[in-house]
Enzyme design. Structure first.
Site, PDB file in Angstrom:
ATOM      1  N   THR A  76       0.853  -1.198   0.000  1.00 39.41           N
ATOM      2  CA  THR A  76       0.000   0.000   0.000  1.00 39.41           C
ATOM      3  C   THR A  76       0.885   1.242   0.000  1.00 39.41           C
ATOM      4  O   THR A  76       0.657   2.190  -0.768  1.00 39.41           O
ATOM      5  CB  THR A  76      -0.910  -0.004   1.250  1.00 39.41           C
ATOM      6  OG1 THR A  76      -1.785  -1.134   1.155  1.00 39.41           O
ATOM      7  CG2 THR A  76      -1.714   1.272   1.374  1.00 39.41           C
ATOM      8  N   GLN A 199       0.048  -9.449  -6.851  1.00 45.38           N
ATOM      9  CA  GLN A 199      -0.558 -10.773  -7.047  1.00 45.38           C
ATOM     10  C   GLN A 199       0.071 -11.513  -8.227  1.00 45.38           C
ATOM     11  O   GLN A 199      -0.343 -12.626  -8.535  1.00 45.38           O
ATOM     12  CB  GLN A 199      -2.071 -10.632  -7.281  1.00 45.38           C
ATOM     13  CG  GLN A 199      -2.827 -10.025  -6.123  1.00 45.38           C
ATOM     14  CD  GLN A 199      -2.936 -10.942  -4.901  1.00 45.38           C
ATOM     15  OE1 GLN A 199      -2.642 -12.140  -4.969  1.00 45.38           O
ATOM     16  NE2 GLN A 199      -3.339 -10.384  -3.766  1.00 45.38           N
ATOM     17  N   ALA A 220       5.318  -8.594   0.743  1.00 42.99           N
ATOM     18  CA  ALA A 220       5.878  -9.824   1.321  1.00 42.99           C
ATOM     19  C   ALA A 220       4.806 -10.824   1.736  1.00 42.99           C
ATOM     20  O   ALA A 220       4.932 -12.026   1.504  1.00 42.99           O
ATOM     21  CB  ALA A 220       6.737  -9.466   2.534  1.00 42.99           C
ATOM     22  N   HIS A 221       3.721 -10.317   2.334  1.00 37.49           N
ATOM     23  CA  HIS A 221       2.830 -11.275   3.012  1.00 37.49           C
ATOM     24  C   HIS A 221       1.938 -12.069   2.070  1.00 37.49           C
ATOM     25  O   HIS A 221       1.270 -13.007   2.491  1.00 37.49           O
ATOM     26  CB  HIS A 221       2.023 -10.575   4.116  1.00 37.49           C
ATOM     27  CG  HIS A 221       0.915  -9.689   3.658  1.00 37.49           C
ATOM     28  ND1 HIS A 221      -0.400 -10.094   3.677  1.00 37.49           N
ATOM     29  CD2 HIS A 221       0.903  -8.418   3.199  1.00 37.49           C
ATOM     30  CE1 HIS A 221      -1.163  -9.099   3.254  1.00 37.49           C
ATOM     31  NE2 HIS A 221      -0.391  -8.065   2.947  1.00 37.49           N
ATOM     32  N   CYS A 342      -9.373  -5.978   2.113  1.00 39.29           N
ATOM     33  CA  CYS A 342      -9.765  -4.754   2.806  1.00 39.29           C
ATOM     34  C   CYS A 342     -11.280  -4.600   2.803  1.00 39.29           C
ATOM     35  O   CYS A 342     -11.846  -3.994   3.684  1.00 39.29           O
ATOM     36  CB  CYS A 342      -9.143  -3.542   2.131  1.00 39.29           C
ATOM     37  SG  CYS A 342      -7.439  -3.793   1.705  1.00 39.29           S
TER      38      CYS A 342
HETATM   39  N1  PLP Z   1      -2.023  -4.507  -4.304  1.00 40.62           N
HETATM   40  C1  PLP Z   1      -2.668  -5.665  -4.464  1.00 40.62           C
HETATM   41  C2  PLP Z   1      -2.961  -6.149  -5.843  1.00 40.62           C
HETATM   42  C3  PLP Z   1      -3.050  -6.419  -3.360  1.00 40.62           C
HETATM   43  O1  PLP Z   1      -3.687  -7.580  -3.529  1.00 40.62           O
HETATM   44  C4  PLP Z   1      -2.748  -5.928  -2.077  1.00 40.62           C
HETATM   45  C5  PLP Z   1      -3.206  -6.652  -0.873  1.00 40.62           C
HETATM   46  O2  PLP Z   1      -4.390  -6.889  -0.680  1.00 40.62           O
HETATM   47  C6  PLP Z   1      -2.073  -4.721  -1.955  1.00 40.62           C
HETATM   48  C7  PLP Z   1      -1.722  -4.028  -3.094  1.00 40.62           C
HETATM   49  C8  PLP Z   1      -1.714  -4.134  -0.616  1.00 40.62           C
HETATM   50  O3  PLP Z   1      -0.712  -4.925  -0.006  1.00 40.62           O
HETATM   51  P1  PLP Z   1      -0.246  -4.630   1.492  1.00 40.62           P
HETATM   52  O4  PLP Z   1      -1.158  -5.446   2.355  1.00 40.62           O
HETATM   53  O5  PLP Z   1       1.183  -5.114   1.556  1.00 40.62           O
HETATM   54  O6  PLP Z   1      -0.373  -3.197   1.740  1.00 40.62           O
END
Ligand code: PLP
Length: 396
Positions: A76, A199, A220-221, A342
């Site tokens: 994010t 993804q 990472a996660h 989210c």
């Molecule tokens: N971009 C995509 C395509 C995602 O699937 C996600 C996670 O849901 C994110 C960004 C955000 O990732 P993070 O949880 O590391 O902020």
């Protein structure tokens, strides 16, 4: 309660044993990488190693390009940095290259960490073009081509969509941007091309040189690393400013002391995932097909949304509320999702599926996402199918 089956890898993956091992070992190195003493040196050595490893994992062999890897606190944050950092440099500096009339182009199915930033920019007078997608979740590249003009600072299109798994033609969009630039009389670096590859990394080659992108986001996660760790690939020469100011870490692009153990475990996972990618993608594709076929036998009316990524299966269950289905599945021990992580706590209809089917008000409320990963086995799919069957046999 029977053993729950986790089919929500696109939201987050279990920590991999490798990430855990590397993290625990690195905890011994507690110095601040910005300190000059030996404790700081130990930390900066690990951080340098991690940066080099990330570079190689994304396919760049030239270690002199180490500055192209910028570690962030999440994907994010990396997405926010990509968009706001490029705009800040373009219009926030004393030399306003765009005379303050600035435009960005994104797809209508971006993750909220891109989409909401774009919405925020709209309120601040930036022209944002939300390029629509077709029923397969594929962005209209001709529209992108038509929209690029001298005011366009940034084009941001995700590689793989997190809800429906559609795979965008990133190389084609890069070519459109290159062609446009080659026709301009000045040698402007704009528009900058960013892709959110969060993804994509598990299933596709994410070499930024191959894709033709200037900026690329990873997390990472989603890959077995820890939450709170992301990176932004920044091609040398890309005009971008830091948006989190402070100590000037990460080449002035992301201030804040680097979380070295988390970062080094992230990069170890990147290497591991890249190494096993093609075999694992084949395995996941087979499991995905098994799940899809099994569900089709239970609910013949089911419709697949999008598709393309080996780990994501998005399905529409006509006349069934996704919220109700999710609750029933959870009670029976199947963890799935209705949209992006989210959104899944709130019953908001999916914006992504709404974009794919703008004239169908039901589609965004009737879709579920199943996503699989490293620990998913054929047995898990079989158990999930029998539980899915009991949801529908009760209901139909
Ligand atoms: N971009 C995509 C395509 C995602 O699937 C996600 C996670 O849901 C994110 C960004 C955000 O990732 P993070 O949880 O590391 O902020």
């Amino acid at each position: 309660m029977p053993r729950p089956i986790y089919l929500d890898y696109a939201a987050s993956a279990p920590i991999s044993p490798l990430a855990r091992r590397v993290f625990l070992k690195a905890l011994a190195v507690f110095g601040n990488p910005g300190s000059t003493h030996s404790f700081g040196q130990a930390a900066i050595t690990l951080l340098d190693q991690a940066r080099d490893e990330a570079l190689r994992a994304i396919g760049i062999k030239d270690s002199s390009r180490f500055r192209e890897v910028v570690f962030t606190g999440s994907a994010t944050e990396a997405n926010n940095l990509a968009i706001n950092g490029v705009l800040e440099k373009a219009v926030g500096s004393k030399i306003d290259r765009f005379n303050s009339k600035v435009k960005i182009i994104i797809s209508s199915i971006e993750h909220d960490s891109v989409y909401e930033v774009a919405q925020y920019l709209v309120e601040r007078g930036v022209e944002v073009v939300f390029v629509p997608v077709d029923v397969c979740g594929l962005v209209d590249t001709e529209r992108i081509e038509r929209e690029i003009d001298e005011h366009t600072a940034l084009v941001s299109v995700m590689y793989v969509n997190n809800e429906v798994g559609s795979v965008q033609p990133i190389q084609k969009i890069a070519q459109i941007i290159r062609d446009w630039k080659s026709k301009q009389s000045n040698a402007s670096p704009y528009p900058i091309f960013h892709t959110d590859a969060v993804q994509a990394f598990s299933g596709f080659d994410c070499n930024p040189d191959l894709l033709g992108v200037d900026l690329m986001t990873l997390s990472a996660h989603k890959l077995g690393g820890f939450k709170g760790s992301g990176l932004l690939y920044v091609k040398t020469g890309t005009p971008i400013s830091g948006i989190i100011l402070g100590g000037g870490q990460e080449f002035d692009l992301r201030s804040g002391t680097e979380a070295v153990p988390t970062i080094i475990s992230f990069t170890s996972v990147l290497t591991d995932v890249a190494k096993n990618r093609s075999r694992e993608a084949q395995r996941l594709n087979a499991l995905r097909t098994k799940l899809l076929r099994g569900i089709k036998k239970i609910v013949p009316a089911v419709i697949e949304n999008g598709g393309g990524a080996p780990h994501i299966l998005s399905l529409r269950f006509p006349h069934h509320s996704s919220g109700d289905l999710l609750i029933r599945l959870d009670q029976l021990g199947v963890a799935a999702s209705a949209g992006s992580a989210c959104q899944s706590r709130s019953p908001k209809p999916s914006r992504v599926i709404g974009s794919m089917f703008p004239n169908d008000a039901h589609a965004p409320r009737e879709s579920l996402r199943f996503s699989i990963g490293r620990e998913t086995t054929p047995k898990d799919v079989q158990i999930a199918l029998s539980r899915i069957k009991s949801v529908f046999c009760d209901k139909i």
